[in-house]
Design a protein around this motif. Structure first.
Motif, PDB file in Angstrom:
ATOM      1  N   PHE A  52       0.825  -1.201   0.000  1.00 53.88           N
ATOM      2  CA  PHE A  52       0.000   0.000   0.000  1.00 53.88           C
ATOM      3  C   PHE A  52       0.865   1.260   0.000  1.00 53.88           C
ATOM      4  O   PHE A  52       0.581   2.237  -0.705  1.00 53.88           O
ATOM      5  CB  PHE A  52      -0.917  -0.017   1.227  1.00 53.88           C
ATOM      6  CG  PHE A  52      -1.758   1.208   1.411  1.00 53.88           C
ATOM      7  CD1 PHE A  52      -2.914   1.388   0.672  1.00 53.88           C
ATOM      8  CD2 PHE A  52      -1.406   2.182   2.345  1.00 53.88           C
ATOM      9  CE1 PHE A  52      -3.712   2.520   0.858  1.00 53.88           C
ATOM     10  CE2 PHE A  52      -2.195   3.304   2.539  1.00 53.88           C
ATOM     11  CZ  PHE A  52      -3.351   3.477   1.780  1.00 53.88           C
ATOM     12  N   ARG A  61      -0.447   2.969  -4.489  1.00 51.73           N
ATOM     13  CA  ARG A  61      -1.895   2.768  -4.386  1.00 51.73           C
ATOM     14  C   ARG A  61      -2.616   3.787  -5.244  1.00 51.73           C
ATOM     15  O   ARG A  61      -2.039   4.813  -5.662  1.00 51.73           O
ATOM     16  CB  ARG A  61      -2.329   2.939  -2.930  1.00 51.73           C
ATOM     17  CG  ARG A  61      -2.037   4.347  -2.392  1.00 51.73           C
ATOM     18  CD  ARG A  61      -2.318   4.456  -0.909  1.00 51.73           C
ATOM     19  NE  ARG A  61      -1.958   5.783  -0.389  1.00 51.73           N
ATOM     20  CZ  ARG A  61      -0.742   6.122   0.017  1.00 51.73           C
ATOM     21  NH1 ARG A  61       0.253   5.234  -0.032  1.00 51.73           N
ATOM     22  NH2 ARG A  61      -0.495   7.337   0.471  1.00 51.73           N
ATOM     23  N   ASN A 121      -6.415   1.763   3.606  1.00 50.24           N
ATOM     24  CA  ASN A 121      -5.868   0.409   3.622  1.00 50.24           C
ATOM     25  C   ASN A 121      -6.557  -0.456   4.680  1.00 50.24           C
ATOM     26  O   ASN A 121      -6.558  -0.114   5.868  1.00 50.24           O
ATOM     27  CB  ASN A 121      -4.367   0.482   3.900  1.00 50.24           C
ATOM     28  CG  ASN A 121      -3.646  -0.855   3.752  1.00 50.24           C
ATOM     29  OD1 ASN A 121      -2.630  -1.090   4.390  1.00 50.24           O
ATOM     30  ND2 ASN A 121      -4.138  -1.726   2.901  1.00 50.24           N
TER      31      ASN A 121
END
Length: 287
Positions: A188, A200, A206
């Motif tokens: 992420f 991302r 996340n």
């Protein structure tokens, strides 16, 4: 029929093995990553199914039979007509209860759970912890191949459960949409190069799918994960939620847990980062 519970425990399934309305499906697929996390490949779980499966279970080959071989990225959903024919061939039709499981990753089971719901079928549950949990409970397994009489599956696609690239691009600046990245925190943040471009999709939050199960692979209770989802805004009334990951598999695990928390309207970005990062004009964030 009455919509069953989304999550089924091994004890519940074992007690119903003789139920003629029960269709058990092994959806095992394997994702192989190299040690550096820079490359990955998919293989079918058919061979492991033939070696050992829950009695009565049929096998759904997600890689070869339930994804579009002509799509630009792997694991893309089939068109409704083809899906209906193939899932019907496994015995899924009206008035049955489907229980899906895998070898313990859970996300392959939730992928088929989501695909069935996408096509309008709600009588589907996931076996908590998959085959490892079944065996840990001391229940028997079989080898070989099992079949069921074919059934007529009528697909009624729910397009709102499927997000594409354009939908996600518009969501980036929409405060009424929550984009959820289901991958691990390092990926992420952009510390992994498992995809053509690191990071991302901008504005994403996340929720790692691995946090949704315990060390044994059992899916955590809703009380254990509710705060995690709430703090990311995914339970906010009036907000749309779109989940994504690398290839649209782990994202279905997050969608499954949100459904358990009452959010049955969550969309999955099917191509996910495999699709998004293939276009160099689309933005990515790191950090």
């Amino acid at each position: 029929m009455t919509v069953p519970s989304l999550l089924v425990e091994p004890e519940e399934l074992h007690a119903r093995l003789d139920d003629p309305r029960l269709v058990i499906i092994d959806a095992t697929t394997f994702l192989h990553m190299d040690p550096e996390g820079t490359d990955h490949r998919l293989t079918s779980g058919r061979a492991t199914y033939e070696q050992e499966h829950i009695p009565g279970a049929v096998f759904a080959d997600l890689l070869n039979d339930f994804s579009d071989p002509n799509a630009a990225v792997p694991m893309t959903v089939l068109d409704s007509e083809t899906f209906a024919a193939r899932i019907g061939a496994l015995g899924v039709g009206p008035d049955v209860h489907v229980v899906v499981y895998d070898q313990g990753a859970n996300m392959w089971a939730t992928r088929l759970w989501w695909n069935l719901r996408l096509e309008g079928f709600d009588a589907v549950s996931v076996l908590n912890g998959g085959l490892p949990a079944w065996k840990a409970a001391g229940y028997p397994t079989r080898s070989g191949v099992e079949t069921r009489p074919a059934a007529t599956f009528v697909a009624r696609r729910r397009p709102e459960l499927l997000a594409d690239r354009d939908t996600v691009a518009k969501a980036i600046n929409d405060e009424n949409v929550v984009l959820v990245n289901a991958l691990d925190p390092a990926t992420f943040r952009g510390e992994s190069n498992a995809y053509p471009r690191r990071g991302r999709i901008p504005s994403s939050v996340n929720i790692p799918f691995l946090d949704l199960a315990d060390e044994s692979g059992r899916i955590r209770g809703t009380d254990e994960v509710r705060d995690l989802f709430a703090e990311k805004g995914t339970l906010d009334e009036g907000k749309r939620v779109i989940t994504y990951c690398g290839g649209g598999i782990a994202a279905t695990f997050v969608a499954f847990d949100l459904a358990r928390l009452g959010r049955t309207d969550v969309a999955v970005y099917d191509g996910s980062l495999n699709d998004w990062t293939s276009d160099p004009s689309l933005p990515m964030e790191t950090g």
